[in-house]
Design a protein around this motif. Structure first.
Motif, PDB file in Angstrom:
ATOM      1  N   TYR A 154       0.856  -1.188   0.000  1.00 30.95           N
ATOM      2  CA  TYR A 154       0.000   0.000   0.000  1.00 30.95           C
ATOM      3  C   TYR A 154       0.895   1.241   0.000  1.00 30.95           C
ATOM      4  N   PRO A 155       1.317   1.714  -1.179  1.00 33.90           N
ATOM      5  CA  PRO A 155       2.299   2.796  -1.264  1.00 33.90           C
ATOM      6  C   PRO A 155       1.934   4.071  -0.508  1.00 33.90           C
ATOM      7  N   LYS A 156       0.627   4.386  -0.383  1.00 33.15           N
ATOM      8  CA  LYS A 156       0.234   5.594   0.332  1.00 33.15           C
ATOM      9  C   LYS A 156       0.581   5.545   1.822  1.00 33.15           C
ATOM     10  N   SER A 157       0.927   4.365   2.330  1.00 33.51           N
ATOM     11  CA  SER A 157       1.325   4.278   3.735  1.00 33.51           C
ATOM     12  C   SER A 157       2.600   5.074   4.009  1.00 33.51           C
ATOM     13  N   SER A 158       3.359   5.403   2.961  1.00 39.28           N
ATOM     14  CA  SER A 158       4.571   6.211   3.148  1.00 39.28           C
ATOM     15  C   SER A 158       4.243   7.602   3.662  1.00 39.28           C
ATOM     16  N   GLU A 159       3.004   8.053   3.465  1.00 36.84           N
ATOM     17  CA  GLU A 159       2.594   9.393   3.871  1.00 36.84           C
ATOM     18  C   GLU A 159       2.074   9.447   5.298  1.00 36.84           C
ATOM     19  N   LEU A 160       2.049   8.303   5.964  1.00 41.91           N
ATOM     20  CA  LEU A 160       1.602   8.231   7.350  1.00 41.91           C
ATOM     21  C   LEU A 160       2.796   8.006   8.270  1.00 41.91           C
ATOM     22  N   ALA A 161       2.729   8.555   9.471  1.00 37.73           N
ATOM     23  CA  ALA A 161       3.766   8.298  10.461  1.00 37.73           C
ATOM     24  C   ALA A 161       3.857   6.797  10.706  1.00 37.73           C
ATOM     25  N   ARG A 162       5.084   6.271  10.691  1.00 37.06           N
ATOM     26  CA  ARG A 162       5.340   4.843  10.930  1.00 37.06           C
ATOM     27  C   ARG A 162       4.553   3.959   9.975  1.00 37.06           C
ATOM     28  N   ALA A 163       4.278   4.461   8.777  1.00 35.52           N
ATOM     29  CA  ALA A 163       3.567   3.696   7.735  1.00 35.52           C
ATOM     30  C   ALA A 163       2.226   3.174   8.205  1.00 35.52           C
ATOM     31  N   GLY A 164       1.609   3.862   9.158  1.00 28.40           N
ATOM     32  CA  GLY A 164       0.279   3.477   9.641  1.00 28.40           C
ATOM     33  C   GLY A 164       0.281   2.569  10.846  1.00 28.40           C
ATOM     34  N   LEU A 165       1.447   2.187  11.340  1.00 24.44           N
ATOM     35  CA  LEU A 165       1.514   1.327  12.522  1.00 24.44           C
ATOM     36  C   LEU A 165       1.051   2.090  13.756  1.00 24.44           C
ATOM     37  N   VAL A 166       0.298   1.430  14.618  1.00 26.44           N
ATOM     38  CA  VAL A 166      -0.096   2.020  15.896  1.00 26.44           C
ATOM     39  C   VAL A 166       0.397   1.188  17.084  1.00 26.44           C
ATOM     40  N   HIS A 167       0.821  -0.043  16.821  1.00 23.88           N
ATOM     41  CA  HIS A 167       1.397  -0.892  17.852  1.00 23.88           C
ATOM     42  C   HIS A 167       2.293  -1.907  17.172  1.00 23.88           C
ATOM     43  N   ARG A 168       3.049  -2.645  17.939  1.00 28.54           N
ATOM     44  CA  ARG A 168       3.943  -3.630  17.334  1.00 28.54           C
ATOM     45  C   ARG A 168       4.067  -4.843  18.241  1.00 28.54           C
ATOM     46  N   ILE A 169       4.562  -5.928  17.687  1.00 28.57           N
ATOM     47  CA  ILE A 169       4.889  -7.106  18.471  1.00 28.57           C
ATOM     48  C   ILE A 169       6.326  -7.507  18.155  1.00 28.57           C
ATOM     49  N   ASP A 170       6.931  -8.212  19.076  1.00 30.07           N
ATOM     50  CA  ASP A 170       8.347  -8.523  18.961  1.00 30.07           C
ATOM     51  C   ASP A 170       8.652  -9.373  17.724  1.00 30.07           C
ATOM     52  N   LYS A 171       9.892  -9.302  17.274  1.00 26.64           N
ATOM     53  CA  LYS A 171      10.347 -10.041  16.104  1.00 26.64           C
ATOM     54  C   LYS A 171       9.982 -11.520  16.187  1.00 26.64           C
TER      55      LYS A 171
END
Length: 350
Positions: A154-171
């Motif tokens: 989704y190329p437009k995600s480049s225009e959002l902070a952190r590509a739209g991420l709001v949370h994360r989980i470990d590797k």
């Protein structure tokens, strides 16, 4: 309820880390898309006497104070429809409007990495992240991350902070996470996470026998010596983990955990703290504990399980546009299922 894939386990009722505990106020409105940012915010007397650049940085904390200052100077950020200087002192009654064409927010490059997408529409993507995938680029992980995959998908995600991420989980944790596809969705999801209304459940396998469910309410902060680790210490951030026992084995327990808070490594730290570290956790349980009398097969499985036995099995949220309550499930990955099958087989041998 919208139901996605079904899990391997029955769930009666999370180790996700919020990038920032967002405090978006209820009077925030947006009709933004990923390309054009168009926001309004009505101040109240809690902002009386504060500089406008400080206030803007509190309200729209996905963007740096310097960027917001520049938008003030360029006339993209207006106060009651007028341009003001960054040092303008607020009266607490102003209407702020922000209208700007978004630039790329990330220098990460798109990469054609397959994604296991559980659900997608115009506002959100629900992803079942595999073991070994880093969520966000960092030192030593500039490529091959979920962000790189999102930028391709989704190329437009480049225009959002952190590509739209709001949370994360470990590797090395598998399972579900949600990604926003526009700023309105990102604000809504951040607010839901901050208000603890996102429903997140994890399955985990721990060493030892846990007799009954309970709650771990212990503050977490960065370890004072080993900076890779988090630890329970006074003065840390509040951290609350609710858990219940799902299955008992001879020397192990399968647990489900639901988090009130989203601190880094929260589940791993809390269960290590109560003496029941996660199988395979090479940070908090660096030595494999093979119980006396274990079969050679179990010994091999335990020594070969090289990641924490932790899976984000269920995710519930309110759709940011429609308000619909949605629930998603992700089946156990193959390595987690094989570990549980082995423990069941071993248990039957006693």
């Amino acid at each position: 309820m919208t139901q996605a894939q079904s899990s391997n386990s029955n769930i009666p009722e999370t180790d996700i880390h919020l990038f920032e505990d967002s405090e978006d106020a209820d009077n925030h409105t947006s009709d933004s898309t990923a390309t054009r940012l168009s926001l309004q915010f009505q101040l109240d007397d809690t902002y009386l006497g504060q500089r406008i650049d400080q206030v803007a940085a509190l309200i729209w904390n996905d963007y740096s104070r310097e960027k917001l200052k520049q938008w003030l100077k360029d006339g993209h950020l207006l106060v009651n429809g007028n341009s003001v200087k960054p040092k303008y002192k607020c009266e607490g009654t102003e209407l702020l409007t922000l209208n700007v064409e978004l630039e790329a927010q990330t220098t990460s490059q798109p990469e054609n990495i397959p994604l296991n997408i559980v659900y997608e529409d115009d506002d959100i993507i629900i992803i079942n992240k595999p073991v070994g995938m880093v969520v966000h680029p960092g030192a030593g992980n500039s490529s091959g991350t979920l962000v790189n995959a999102l930028l391709y998908h989704y190329p437009k995600s480049s225009e959002l902070a952190r590509a739209g991420l709001v949370h994360r989980i470990d590797k090395d944790t598998s399972g579900l996470l949600v990604v926003a596809k526009n700023l309105e969705a990102q604000f809504s999801l951040s607010k839901q996470l901050a208000k603890k209304s996102v429903y997140r459940v994890y399955d985990l396998i721990v060493y030892g026998n846990i007799i009954a469910g309970g709650t771990i309410d212990e503050p977490i902060k960065r370890h004072p010596v080993d900076r890779v680790k988090m630890t329970v210490l006074p003065g840390g951030k509040d951290a609350v983990t609710h858990y219940n026992v799902k299955e008992r084995f001879q020397h192990f327990t399968r647990v489900q955990a639901r988090l009130e808070t989203g601190r880094t490594h929260q589940i791993r730290v809390h269960f290590s703290y109560i003496g029941h570290g996660l199988v395979g956790d090479q940070v908090y349980m660096p030595r494999v504990r093979v119980p006396a009398g274990a079969s050679e097969t179990l010994n091999d499985v335990l020594r070969g399980f090289k990641r924490q036995a932790l899976h984000a099995v269920q995710l519930g949220l309110q759709h940011p546009r429609t308000g619909e309550e949605m629930m998603f499930d992700a089946p156990w990955p193959a390595d987690f299922s094989a570990l549980v099958d082995m423990l069941r087989a071993e248990n039957a041998a006693y």
